[in-house]
Each structure stands twice: as C-alpha cells, then as structure tokens.
Write a protein that holds these residues in place. Sequence first.
Motif, short mmCIF file in Angstrom:
data_model
loop_
_atom_site.label_atom_id
_atom_site.label_comp_id
_atom_site.label_asym_id
_atom_site.label_seq_id
_atom_site.Cartn_x
_atom_site.Cartn_y
_atom_site.Cartn_z
N VAL A 186 0.86 -1.18 0.00
CA VAL A 186 0.00 0.00 0.00
C VAL A 186 0.90 1.24 0.00
CG1 VAL A 186 -0.25 0.05 2.53
CG2 VAL A 186 -1.93 1.20 1.10
N VAL A 187 0.57 2.18 -0.87
CA VAL A 187 1.32 3.43 -0.96
C VAL A 187 0.42 4.57 -0.54
CG1 VAL A 187 2.52 5.03 -2.50
CG2 VAL A 187 2.87 2.57 -2.76
N PHE A 188 0.86 5.31 0.48
CA PHE A 188 0.16 6.51 0.92
C PHE A 188 0.89 7.72 0.33
CE2 PHE A 188 -0.51 3.86 4.97
CZ PHE A 188 -1.72 3.36 4.51
N CYS A 189 0.15 8.63 -0.28
CA CYS A 189 0.77 9.80 -0.89
C CYS A 189 -0.29 10.85 -1.20
CB CYS A 189 1.54 9.44 -2.16
SG CYS A 189 0.55 8.62 -3.43
N GLY A 190 0.15 12.02 -1.64
CA GLY A 190 -0.74 13.14 -1.83
C GLY A 190 -1.59 13.07 -3.08
N ALA A 191 -2.75 13.72 -3.00
CA ALA A 191 -3.61 13.89 -4.18
C ALA A 191 -3.17 15.11 -4.99
CB ALA A 191 -5.07 14.06 -3.75
N GLY A 192 -2.16 15.83 -4.47
CA GLY A 192 -1.54 16.91 -5.22
C GLY A 192 -0.17 16.46 -5.73
N GLU A 193 0.44 17.28 -6.61
CA GLU A 193 1.73 16.92 -7.20
C GLU A 193 2.90 17.56 -6.47
OE1 GLU A 193 1.76 17.75 -11.36
OE2 GLU A 193 0.08 16.39 -11.79
N GLY A 194 2.64 18.53 -5.58
CA GLY A 194 3.73 19.23 -4.92
C GLY A 194 4.34 20.28 -5.82
N THR A 195 5.37 20.94 -5.32
CA THR A 195 5.98 22.06 -6.03
C THR A 195 7.16 21.67 -6.91
OG1 THR A 195 7.37 22.52 -4.11
CG2 THR A 195 5.28 23.72 -4.26
N LEU A 196 7.70 20.46 -6.72
CA LEU A 196 8.87 20.05 -7.47
C LEU A 196 8.55 18.85 -8.37
CD1 LEU A 196 11.54 20.18 -4.61
CD2 LEU A 196 11.07 21.92 -6.34
N PRO A 197 9.03 18.85 -9.62
CA PRO A 197 8.78 17.73 -10.53
C PRO A 197 9.25 16.39 -10.00
CG PRO A 197 9.68 19.61 -11.73
CD PRO A 197 9.79 19.94 -10.26
N ILE A 198 10.29 16.39 -9.15
CA ILE A 198 10.85 15.13 -8.66
C ILE A 198 9.85 14.33 -7.84
CG2 ILE A 198 11.84 16.10 -6.53
CD1 ILE A 198 14.25 14.20 -7.00
N PHE A 199 8.90 15.00 -7.20
CA PHE A 199 7.90 14.28 -6.42
C PHE A 199 7.08 13.34 -7.33
CE2 PHE A 199 7.92 18.22 -3.54
CZ PHE A 199 8.89 17.68 -2.71
N LYS A 200 6.60 13.89 -8.44
CA LYS A 200 5.80 13.09 -9.37
C LYS A 200 6.67 12.06 -10.09
CE LYS A 200 2.37 13.51 -13.07
NZ LYS A 200 1.63 14.46 -13.95
N GLU A 201 7.90 12.46 -10.41
CA GLU A 201 8.80 11.55 -11.13
C GLU A 201 9.11 10.31 -10.28
OE1 GLU A 201 12.12 14.07 -11.87
OE2 GLU A 201 11.08 15.25 -13.42
N GLN A 202 9.36 10.53 -8.99
CA GLN A 202 9.67 9.37 -8.13
C GLN A 202 8.45 8.53 -7.84
OE1 GLN A 202 12.23 9.78 -4.67
NE2 GLN A 202 13.82 9.12 -6.10
N ALA A 203 7.27 9.15 -7.78
CA ALA A 203 6.05 8.37 -7.59
C ALA A 203 5.83 7.45 -8.79
CB ALA A 203 4.85 9.30 -7.41
N PHE A 204 6.01 7.98 -9.99
CA PHE A 204 5.86 7.16 -11.20
C PHE A 204 6.92 6.06 -11.22
CE2 PHE A 204 6.57 5.93 -15.57
CZ PHE A 204 5.29 5.88 -16.12
#
Length: 205
Positions: free
Chosen positions: A17-35
């Motif tokens: 199970v992965v808990f994380c935000g429904a937003g993307e945050g301010t830095l591209p690395i957040f979304k990149e690492q989630a993917f």
Amino acid sequence: MTYCAIKLNYLPMNSIVVFCGAGEGTLPIFKEQAFALGALLAQKQIRLVYGGAKIGLMGAVAEGVLQNGGQVTGVIPSFLLTVEVAHQQLSELIEVPSMHERKRIMHEKSDAIITLPGGFGTLEELFEMLTWSQLGLHQKPIGILNTNGFYDPLLLQIQHMQTNGFLKKENADLIIIETNLEALLEKMSTYKKPSTDLHITSQQT
C-alpha cells in the motif's frame, strides 16, 4: 499497561500500500519518483494498493504500475469519487462508505507500507499504521521514501519525541527511511519486526 507483540512469520511482499498526496507538490521530482516507484513495483510483480485517485502523486504511482503491465487495487470512499477523481482504468477499484473502511481495506490487502510526500491525510495514514505496529497489531514493514528531503523535518520531530521520553527507540526504529527506491524495497524485503514486549507507560501513549 502492557502489550505483547506476537511473533509472526513474515509474509513476502506480494502487495504494497502506498500513501501519498492527491496533489503533485511544487517540485517535478515528487511526481517523477512516484511514477518510478510504480514502475518498479510492476517490474517486481508487486501489486499496488492505494487510494484510487487519478490525480497528484496518487495518479502518478498508479500510472507507473499500469504503464508497465502491473496490477493496481484502488480503494476510495464514495464521497471522494468526484473530489479525488477516481481512476477508472485500474485492475480493481473498490468503493467504500468511509475513510475508516478505506484504511481497513488497504491494510488488509497489503503486505507492506510505503509513504511518499503528501499532506494531512498521508500523515494520518502513516501514523495509524505506525501506531498499529507499535501495539503489535501487525508485523508489516513501514517505509518512507524521503524524496528531496521532504520528510526531514518530520524525522527531526520523531527524534525530538524520543529524546523527550514520549517514544521508545524500538518504536522510532519501526520506520524504514530511504531516498533510493531500490534500497527502500531491499530493506523492506528483509525487515524483521522486533518481537520484544512493548511496555507502554502513561508518558508513552
């Protein structure tokens, strides 16, 4: 008041199970690492269990799994179907009546827990799983992917709680912290929860 942690045989990580935000945050690395986490789970044939949304980091980790041929179970309360925009291309989407039921189902369907950056909801999910582990209610490894040092202030607070006598070291050590995806999964795959008795005093509840 004393709780005894029951020693159980550790289960393989067939689902996380992965808990994380429904937003993307301010830095591209957040979304990149989630993917990237999603892609790695698919590569290792580990099913993703998550909150069921197609937006923010939630959507990114799900897309990482799906685009790499993996399996995804989403769990979402009825009242969030439109607010969080439920992902309709998942392997399985479970609609539940409440947030409490959401967490229960995600817990039951997973062998381990990973937390990515997020807000109040993400922290609430993480700390409920930590509390359950502290009380001996489960033996699952709990990991934090500390992307770009996002959780550094929280880790300082946890150390502050320990220093001031509100948290035992063995309970602080329940959290597996890494900045690297492969290293995090490796540590979680070999995790053995301490089987010592947990003595909870009035200063540690």
